[in-house]
Design a protein around this motif. Sequence first.
Motif, mmCIF file in Angstrom:
data_model
loop_
_atom_site.group_PDB
_atom_site.id
_atom_site.type_symbol
_atom_site.label_atom_id
_atom_site.label_comp_id
_atom_site.label_asym_id
_atom_site.label_seq_id
_atom_site.Cartn_x
_atom_site.Cartn_y
_atom_site.Cartn_z
ATOM 1 N N LEU A 61 80.718 39.686 52.441
ATOM 2 C CA LEU A 61 79.464 40.334 52.065
ATOM 3 C C LEU A 61 79.745 41.217 50.868
ATOM 4 O O LEU A 61 80.564 42.133 50.936
ATOM 5 C CB LEU A 61 78.915 41.178 53.219
ATOM 6 C CG LEU A 61 77.683 42.041 52.935
ATOM 7 C CD1 LEU A 61 76.507 41.187 52.466
ATOM 8 C CD2 LEU A 61 77.299 42.852 54.154
ATOM 9 N N GLU A 62 79.102 40.894 49.750
ATOM 10 C CA GLU A 62 79.274 41.674 48.523
ATOM 11 C C GLU A 62 77.911 42.144 48.043
ATOM 12 O O GLU A 62 76.920 41.424 48.150
ATOM 13 C CB GLU A 62 79.921 40.822 47.425
ATOM 14 C CG GLU A 62 81.333 40.393 47.714
ATOM 15 C CD GLU A 62 81.911 39.562 46.589
ATOM 16 O OE1 GLU A 62 81.435 39.689 45.440
ATOM 17 O OE2 GLU A 62 82.836 38.787 46.860
ATOM 18 N N TRP A 63 77.892 43.362 47.511
ATOM 19 C CA TRP A 63 76.664 43.902 46.929
ATOM 20 C C TRP A 63 76.635 43.553 45.454
ATOM 21 O O TRP A 63 77.635 43.669 44.770
ATOM 22 C CB TRP A 63 76.591 45.414 47.068
ATOM 23 C CG TRP A 63 76.824 46.004 48.422
ATOM 24 C CD1 TRP A 63 77.578 47.109 48.697
ATOM 25 C CD2 TRP A 63 76.300 45.584 49.686
ATOM 26 N NE1 TRP A 63 77.555 47.390 50.040
ATOM 27 C CE2 TRP A 63 76.785 46.461 50.675
ATOM 28 C CE3 TRP A 63 75.471 44.538 50.091
ATOM 29 C CZ2 TRP A 63 76.457 46.337 52.024
ATOM 30 C CZ3 TRP A 63 75.160 44.410 51.443
ATOM 31 C CH2 TRP A 63 75.636 45.299 52.380
ATOM 32 N N GLY A 64 75.474 43.194 44.982
ATOM 33 C CA GLY A 64 75.288 43.005 43.553
ATOM 34 C C GLY A 64 74.982 44.348 42.910
ATOM 35 O O GLY A 64 75.124 45.406 43.538
ATOM 36 N N LYS A 65 74.548 44.312 41.677
ATOM 37 C CA LYS A 65 74.184 45.538 40.960
ATOM 38 C C LYS A 65 72.677 45.761 41.132
ATOM 39 O O LYS A 65 71.872 44.893 40.801
ATOM 40 C CB LYS A 65 74.540 45.381 39.477
ATOM 41 C CG LYS A 65 74.301 46.632 38.679
ATOM 42 C CD LYS A 65 74.702 46.456 37.231
ATOM 43 C CE LYS A 65 74.399 47.736 36.475
ATOM 44 N NZ LYS A 65 74.465 47.554 35.042
ATOM 45 N N SER A 66 72.325 46.934 41.644
ATOM 46 C CA SER A 66 70.906 47.240 41.849
ATOM 47 C C SER A 66 70.184 47.348 40.504
ATOM 48 O O SER A 66 70.784 47.615 39.471
ATOM 49 C CB SER A 66 70.759 48.541 42.637
ATOM 50 O OG SER A 66 71.419 49.590 41.980
ATOM 51 N N ASN A 67 68.889 47.141 40.559
ATOM 52 C CA ASN A 67 68.046 47.184 39.377
ATOM 53 C C ASN A 67 66.852 48.084 39.678
ATOM 54 O O ASN A 67 66.275 47.993 40.760
ATOM 55 C CB ASN A 67 67.594 45.755 39.045
ATOM 56 C CG ASN A 67 66.780 45.679 37.787
ATOM 57 O OD1 ASN A 67 66.825 46.552 36.936
ATOM 58 N ND2 ASN A 67 66.012 44.618 37.662
ATOM 59 N N ILE A 68 66.486 48.934 38.746
ATOM 60 C CA ILE A 68 65.400 49.899 38.949
ATOM 61 C C ILE A 68 64.163 49.475 38.169
ATOM 62 O O ILE A 68 64.240 49.132 36.988
ATOM 63 C CB ILE A 68 65.826 51.319 38.490
ATOM 64 C CG1 ILE A 68 67.142 51.738 39.127
ATOM 65 C CG2 ILE A 68 64.711 52.323 38.770
ATOM 66 C CD1 ILE A 68 67.190 51.708 40.623
ATOM 67 N N TYR A 77 60.910 51.243 42.246
ATOM 68 C CA TYR A 77 61.427 50.209 43.130
ATOM 69 C C TYR A 77 62.903 50.050 42.804
ATOM 70 O O TYR A 77 63.286 49.982 41.630
ATOM 71 C CB TYR A 77 60.744 48.860 42.901
ATOM 72 C CG TYR A 77 59.348 48.757 43.454
ATOM 73 C CD1 TYR A 77 59.097 48.961 44.811
ATOM 74 C CD2 TYR A 77 58.278 48.417 42.630
ATOM 75 C CE1 TYR A 77 57.809 48.848 45.322
ATOM 76 C CE2 TYR A 77 56.998 48.301 43.132
ATOM 77 C CZ TYR A 77 56.773 48.513 44.476
ATOM 78 O OH TYR A 77 55.500 48.405 44.977
ATOM 79 N N VAL A 78 63.714 49.981 43.859
ATOM 80 C CA VAL A 78 65.123 49.647 43.693
ATOM 81 C C VAL A 78 65.288 48.239 44.244
ATOM 82 O O VAL A 78 65.013 47.993 45.421
ATOM 83 C CB VAL A 78 66.051 50.629 44.440
ATOM 84 C CG1 VAL A 78 67.506 50.271 44.187
ATOM 85 C CG2 VAL A 78 65.769 52.061 44.030
ATOM 86 N N HIS A 79 65.701 47.325 43.386
ATOM 87 C CA HIS A 79 65.925 45.939 43.781
ATOM 88 C C HIS A 79 67.411 45.773 44.088
ATOM 89 O O HIS A 79 68.262 46.085 43.249
ATOM 90 C CB HIS A 79 65.518 44.985 42.655
ATOM 91 C CG HIS A 79 64.062 45.058 42.314
ATOM 92 N ND1 HIS A 79 63.131 44.232 42.876
ATOM 93 C CD2 HIS A 79 63.387 45.879 41.465
ATOM 94 C CE1 HIS A 79 61.931 44.510 42.394
ATOM 95 N NE2 HIS A 79 62.059 45.519 41.532
ATOM 96 N N PHE A 80 67.699 45.284 45.290
ATOM 97 C CA PHE A 80 69.076 45.057 45.711
ATOM 98 C C PHE A 80 69.334 43.560 45.855
ATOM 99 O O PHE A 80 68.433 42.804 46.250
ATOM 100 C CB PHE A 80 69.347 45.724 47.073
ATOM 101 C CG PHE A 80 69.319 47.219 47.039
ATOM 102 C CD1 PHE A 80 70.394 47.944 46.542
ATOM 103 C CD2 PHE A 80 68.217 47.907 47.523
ATOM 104 C CE1 PHE A 80 70.368 49.325 46.518
ATOM 105 C CE2 PHE A 80 68.190 49.303 47.511
ATOM 106 C CZ PHE A 80 69.266 49.999 47.003
ATOM 107 N N THR A 81 70.555 43.144 45.551
ATOM 108 C CA THR A 81 70.983 41.765 45.728
ATOM 109 C C THR A 81 72.275 41.783 46.529
ATOM 110 O O THR A 81 73.211 42.511 46.194
ATOM 111 C CB THR A 81 71.230 41.080 44.365
ATOM 112 O OG1 THR A 81 70.048 41.180 43.580
ATOM 113 C CG2 THR A 81 71.591 39.610 44.554
ATOM 114 N N ASP A 82 72.298 40.990 47.603
ATOM 115 C CA ASP A 82 73.476 40.888 48.463
ATOM 116 C C ASP A 82 73.964 39.444 48.433
ATOM 117 O O ASP A 82 73.149 38.512 48.522
ATOM 118 C CB ASP A 82 73.135 41.255 49.911
ATOM 119 C CG ASP A 82 72.463 42.615 50.059
ATOM 120 O OD1 ASP A 82 72.656 43.473 49.170
ATOM 121 O OD2 ASP A 82 71.756 42.814 51.054
#
Length: 132
Positions: A61-68, A77-82
């Motif tokens: 499980l890795e987190w991507g870079k969030s986008n605002i 909005y904070v967009h998360f990618t996993d």
Amino acid sequence: MKEVAIQFGQSLDADAFDVTMKLLSQDCKYVIGEDVLIGPKDICQSYEQNMIEGRKKLDELEWGKSNIETINDAEYYVHFTDYLTHKGEKYTHRCKQKLHVNTDGLIDSIVHIHDQEEQDRLNAYYRKVGLL
């Protein structure tokens, strides 16, 4: 105020819950589904528990870079990618949360934005790899 949202996303991307905690007001409310958590400690424990459980359950499980995404001067909005991997099968999960930053520069509201289509895709992935 956008800088606070950026720091929030980056702190969660890095599992830096001590940093996240400092960005939240003492009465910050986190709404996720029917659950409501109040205060930095409970909110950050929820994020940390989600990370721990995910890494136990999945092979990777890795987190991507969030986008605002700016809504207005105080809301973002904070967009998360996993990135999930289990039994050789990969899945990219996306979610977003709406933040409100108060005049003191602290986050006083976090709302998880439910996306049923994304939840259905995630559940199908979990079924495919035998986790659901």
